[in-house]
Design an enzyme around this catalytic site. Sequence first.
Site, PDB file in Angstrom:
ATOM      1  N   HIS A 380       0.761  -1.211   0.127  1.00  0.00           N
ATOM      2  CA  HIS A 380       0.009  -0.062  -0.126  1.00  0.00           C
ATOM      3  C   HIS A 380       0.808   1.278  -0.089  1.00  0.00           C
ATOM      4  O   HIS A 380       0.187   2.354  -0.313  1.00  0.00           O
ATOM      5  CB  HIS A 380      -1.037   0.053   1.429  1.00  0.00           C
ATOM      6  N   SER A 496     -12.302   5.743   4.359  1.00  0.00           N
ATOM      7  CA  SER A 496     -11.185   6.604   3.393  1.00  0.00           C
ATOM      8  C   SER A 496     -11.949   7.083   2.196  1.00  0.00           C
ATOM      9  O   SER A 496     -12.985   6.313   1.496  1.00  0.00           O
ATOM     10  CB  SER A 496     -10.270   5.234   2.844  1.00  0.00           C
ATOM     11  N   THR A 507      -5.587  10.196   0.320  1.00  0.00           N
ATOM     12  CA  THR A 507      -6.840  10.091   0.640  1.00  0.00           C
ATOM     13  C   THR A 507      -7.199  11.140   1.936  1.00  0.00           C
ATOM     14  O   THR A 507      -6.474  11.915   2.416  1.00  0.00           O
ATOM     15  CB  THR A 507      -6.704   8.841   1.398  1.00  0.00           C
TER      16      THR A 507
END
Length: 666
Positions: A380, A496, A507
């Site tokens: 991520h 998110s 985000t």
Amino acid sequence: MKPLLVRLRFGSLPGPLWLPGAGGTGRRRLGAEAGAGAERQYLQRSVVPTLHFQPSLPRLPIPKLEDTMKRYLSAQRPLLDDSQFRKTEQLCRSFESGLGQALHAQLVAQDKQNKHTSYISGPWFDMYLSARDSVVLNFNPFMSFNPDPKPDYNDQLTRATNLTVSAVRFMKTLRAGLLEPEVFHLDPARSDTDAFKRLIRLVPSSLAWYGAYMVNAYPLDMSQYFRLFNSTRLPKPGRDELFTREKEKHLLVLRNGNFYVFDVLDRDGNVLRAAEVLAHLGHILSDGSPPPQFPLAYLTSENRDVWAGLRQELLNNGNEEALGKVDSALFCLCLDGFPIADLAHLSHTMLHGDGANRWFDKSFSLIVAKDGNTAINFEHSWGDGVAVLRFFNEVFKDSTQSPAVTPQARPAPVDSSRAVQKLDFRLNDTLKAGIARAKEKFDSTMQTLTVDSIQFQRGGKEFLKRHKISPDAVAQLAFQMAFFRQYGQTVATYESCSTAAFRHGRTETVRPASVFTKRCSEAFVREPSGSSPDQLRDMIAQCSKYHNQLTKEAAMGQGFDRHLFALKYLAAAEGHPLPDIYQDPAYGQINHNILSTSTLTSPAVNIGGFAPVVPDGFGIGYGVHEDWIGCNISSYPGRDVREFLRCVDKALGDIFDVLEGKPVRS
């Protein structure tokens, strides 16, 4: 810039994601690229260059400090009693008029000097790369593909070949600038047309975004896409590094914990013939090599500092070339040797597996089970999933609608034993001991995770929109009501939201727990007969309206979480003592996200999921479909997933009863 609801959500602390409506139409499929029988090299040939809008994307705004304080206090109100709230309110006032004001001014000044990026990009990369926890469960999410609509195409070898070829086509299309730009169309009849595309391509890149804006189209940031391929997160002491080497042409394949590589591009950079890919993957699947006694892949599940030390030991022990092949491969293809039993087994397999047949540091891994069940597990730190979901949707569409091979296809008559290289790693006693410890830790940790799911079949988007209620707000309200029913309290909740409408946006957080959801939960759970059906409907409508407001603010960069995070990061960088607002127990509590939620809805997606972000939390992946609502939820010991799912089902049933004019069932 008009209010724009661009939601990209999927997951945990940083959140995996879905962007409704973006990039789904107007794709121009290609036929044969170069004469009869030639295999296609590209998925599409966009009239508009892929990065045409990138230079003119608007910059991510820094909210006003006073707005951030107001939003922060609004989010704290349902979590604190009156005494706690007054203390937090005073700390906010002191921060706003004191050090916070100075830090905010400095943040704005820095932002003006760095117009090529966003104020959150650097700190956010640091947050990810400096984290020392294992990436498994703590960061990497998964998304599983729906099966191929043609059942016989779900054979493991056939599906792995088709997905691999489509993935390489996507990579070539992206790098050639032929992938259609990611655009959110509010009025597709005007903006998602060939005529508009032919016009906008003539507009200079420095102005192109404004041209799209004139017809209610919003191009999205694509700066993360280049990290999709040939990329790996490298463990380093204290802070990891992102590595990308685009010139490499090989694929990494894991099978039974063994590592294989072969080129999927030829000398001229063309996609290898599908029959050759079929032959090479068939060769790997038929290889009878036993699993290694010390599976190297376990090391990628370790604490990052521990893994950094062991990686250096690997390099010192003569494994530099083999590790280089792993790090620089286009992506990782994991071929598992067993079928999927059910949805819970699917989640466990794709989220973590057995640890031996994964390389969790790759930008993404394509995992194909024995029965053709397939998913992507992605690291991520390099991005927030915008690129992953676009890749996911395009590859599913191409591999199912224009498959490279059929189940009857014969492999090319090539010598796969020469083309496929099996990687061998030299392991000393230190490395063997490190792998054994990593395996022991991995096995014990994974046994603590529970995952389960439900499908609520009474209705979905269509029903809720007919009642003028936000589908996402209803799902979030159901989670609040369920937790309140099970545990009698309202807790910190994370949802998110992408800020990809801005250059280098990352985000922002939607905070679904509000005074409205708390009031509604109390009414439904404690005394449903104490409110009339009209009053309950009004409460649901208030929750929906406020949730829509929060989501729009977050999508426009007007939340509070990222701003407060950046100010805290700046204070540390400047050597200031940690400001009192961040030492407030309430700040720790609101960032201890017991409910970490993310929505995922796509025609290509079967199910998605992630682990809780705190030991006493739930990880909630959900999707509101046209006529049903699905939830895939995880927890560690101390939280009962099955009871929580029962309470979610009850909450959704109560909401639907009220909207249908029925009494709430006890």
